[in-house]
Design an enzyme around this catalytic site. Structure first.
Site, mmCIF file in Angstrom:
data_model
loop_
_atom_site.group_PDB
_atom_site.id
_atom_site.type_symbol
_atom_site.label_atom_id
_atom_site.label_comp_id
_atom_site.label_asym_id
_atom_site.label_seq_id
_atom_site.Cartn_x
_atom_site.Cartn_y
_atom_site.Cartn_z
ATOM 1 N N LYS A 141 33.722 9.839 -41.332
ATOM 2 C CA LYS A 141 32.316 9.711 -41.730
ATOM 3 C C LYS A 141 32.107 8.443 -42.548
ATOM 4 C CE LYS A 141 28.640 11.919 -44.401
ATOM 5 N NZ LYS A 141 28.157 13.148 -45.062
ATOM 6 N N HIS A 164 41.864 12.297 4.040
ATOM 7 C CA HIS A 164 40.619 12.869 3.529
ATOM 8 C C HIS A 164 40.821 14.298 3.017
ATOM 9 C CE1 HIS A 164 38.400 9.885 6.376
ATOM 10 N NE2 HIS A 164 39.090 9.283 5.427
#
Length: 496
Positions: free
Chosen positions: A130, A262
């Site tokens: 912070k 695929h």
């Protein structure tokens, strides 16, 4: 100015501490960190000396003190107030948290795991993050050298913000692991997936889509631990196809080779050697394998690599590659070789994305408990290995799926058709004359007897399917009429 060090992971600690001392910081430490620094002969102050308050409750309370948190939270414009209170600024905080995930993974009891829930560490990290314009929060030992370099030159706002982001991500992941553990459920009310970016990718499925590879924190996967021995960086589609290939090749105890295009297998085969398995997989569909991905469940030797050099492949996956194999592949600079550390086995959760949501399910890893012959004619003994082989393969084919196989290799694969008869036609046309005496596997039941009749017309000898249709008797009657053997598994393998 003080640097507070309180780490469970001691990697790089001593070098980092020496670097901080060289930059004029005074060292402040807790418990095991203090002992490690003291034994190394470094000047360090124990946390209780700093706070004037002893560690209590067997160490549960040691850093939760105003002198610590004021030193972390004071903004630069509050320096005068800090001094008036007789307090001092802490400019660097190095904290990594109690090893909670590791404790749970090794089978800690409930009470033992609770003791590994860090309280002071996250509180300090959040405070420092912070207040990152004034404090450097450091939670990763890998960052120690960068932090020392930044301190020498003066940390930039961007560097401080990056450390703060990492600290908040670290505590968020830690809390997520605890919440997940406390739920004790596979599908808890809140499910936390913590993802860590492993690598940006050039693009996604298509060049206009951005993409990246992420690791799920707390989970292990074969591809995530794979070592790239050669070739270009893996692409988005490479990863999808490689996962599909490795999942399927991991099904087999015998030497096996899987070619994928695929995300669907185009050639799968067993052999006495990796070379034989590869040659049969290539023979199964020599057209579709072009530009595909090949996985083997045995180390790739020189002869196998030489055979594979004649075909354009994107990726080859295997548990290992011999020196002869690496030499054979060396001229194919773009070919990616992946050494995969373990097989894809055991349960895991499968995730599917919706807009604004996710579907979660157990992955489809279930094998049938038994196989039931439902026709008057039982499969000949020689057909059973192919029936089991085809059944393993069809589990990995997109629905509607049909697999035709014989001699430990696929002959035709019907993929992703919107009706089962079309999938069967596709597979049987690919098999051609080779379908005579072969077996056919279906991922789901037959709603009509049309697939049975088509298979018989092409000379298929036996069928394996889940069963469970209200019209099963129609298919069984057709098989009996046409002299086919049919086996029910009782397990469906839809892949949508």
């Amino acid at each position: 100015m003080w640097a507070l060090l309180s780490v469970s992971d001691k990697r790089g600690l001593l070098d980092f501490a020496r670097g901080l001392l060289g930059l004029g910081f005074r060292l402040l430490a807790t418990g095991g960190t203090y002992r490690a620094l003291k034994e190394a002969g470094l000047p360090v102050t124990y946390i209780s000396e700093f706070t004037g308050f002893p560690e209590v409750l067997e160490g549960r309370v040691k850093t939760l003190h105003p002198k610590v948190h004021a030193g972390l939270l004071a903004r630069p414009d509050q320096e005068e107030e800090l001094r008036a209170l007789g307090l001092e600024r802490i400019g660097v905080l190095a904290v990594n948290l109690y090893p909670f995930r590791e404790a749970v993974a090794r089978g800690a009891t409930f009470q033992e795991a609770l003791e590994q829930v860090d309280i002071g560490g996250p509180a300090m990290l959040r405070a420092a993050a912070k207040n990152h314009p004034a404090v450097l929060p450091v939670c990763d030992p890998e960052d120690y050298p960068r932090v020392l370099e930044a301190l020498k030159e003066g940390p930039t706002p961007e560097f401080r913000r990056a450390l703060a982001r990492k600290a908040f991500a670290h505590t968020a992941a830690y809390d997520a692991a605890i919440a997940e553990w406390l739920s004790g459920e596979k599908f808890p009310e809140e499910k936390f997936l913590v993802l860590r970016r492993e690598a940006p990718l050039r693009y996604g499925e298509n060049p206009h889509q951005e993409a990246a590879l992420y690791r799920v924190l707390g989970e292990e996967g074969p591809l995530m631990g794979a070592r790239v021995l050669q070739g270009k960086a893996m692409s988005f589609n490479n990863y999808l196809d490689a996962e599909a290939a490795w999942n399927l090749v991991s099904e087999f105890a015998e030497p096996a080779c899987v070619a994928v295009k695929h995300q669907n297998p185009c050639g799968v085969a067993l052999g006495d050697t990796p070379l034989e398995a590869y040659r049969k997989a290539h023979e199964a569909d020599p057209v579709s394998i072009f530009g595909g991905i090949v996985a083997l469940n045995r180390p790739v030797d020189g002869p196998t690599a030489q055979a594979m050099r004649d075909v354009f492949l994107e990726v080859v996956l295997a548990p290992a590659f011999s020196e002869e194999a690496l030499a054979a592949f060396a001229s194919k600079k773009n070919l990616r070789l992946l050494e995969v550390p373990f097989f894809a086995q055991g349960p895991y959760l499968d995730l599917r994305r919706l807009r604004g949501g996710l579907l979660l399910q157990d992955a489809d890893t279930l094998d049938p408990a038994s196989f039931r012959v439902v026709t008057q004619k039982a499969p000949e003994e020689a057909l059973w290995p192919d029936l089991l082989f085809a059944w393993k393969v069809v589990k990995h084919v997109r629905s509607n799926a049909i697999v035709v196989a014989k001699g430990g290799m696929t002959l035709g694969i019907g993929v992703g058709q919107t009706n089962r008869l079309a999938a069967a036609r596709h597979a049987l046309e690919a098999a051609g004359e080779r379908a005579r005496g072969a077996v056919l596997a279906s991922d789901a039941f037959f709603p009509f007897d049309d697939v049975v009749r088509l298979a018989a017309s092409q000379g298929v000898a036996a069928i394996i399917q889940p069963g469970g249709s209200v019209r099963d008797e129609d298919s069984i009657r057709a098989a009996d009429e046409l002299g086919l053997a049919m086996v029910f598994t009782g397990v469906r393998h839809f892949r949508h």
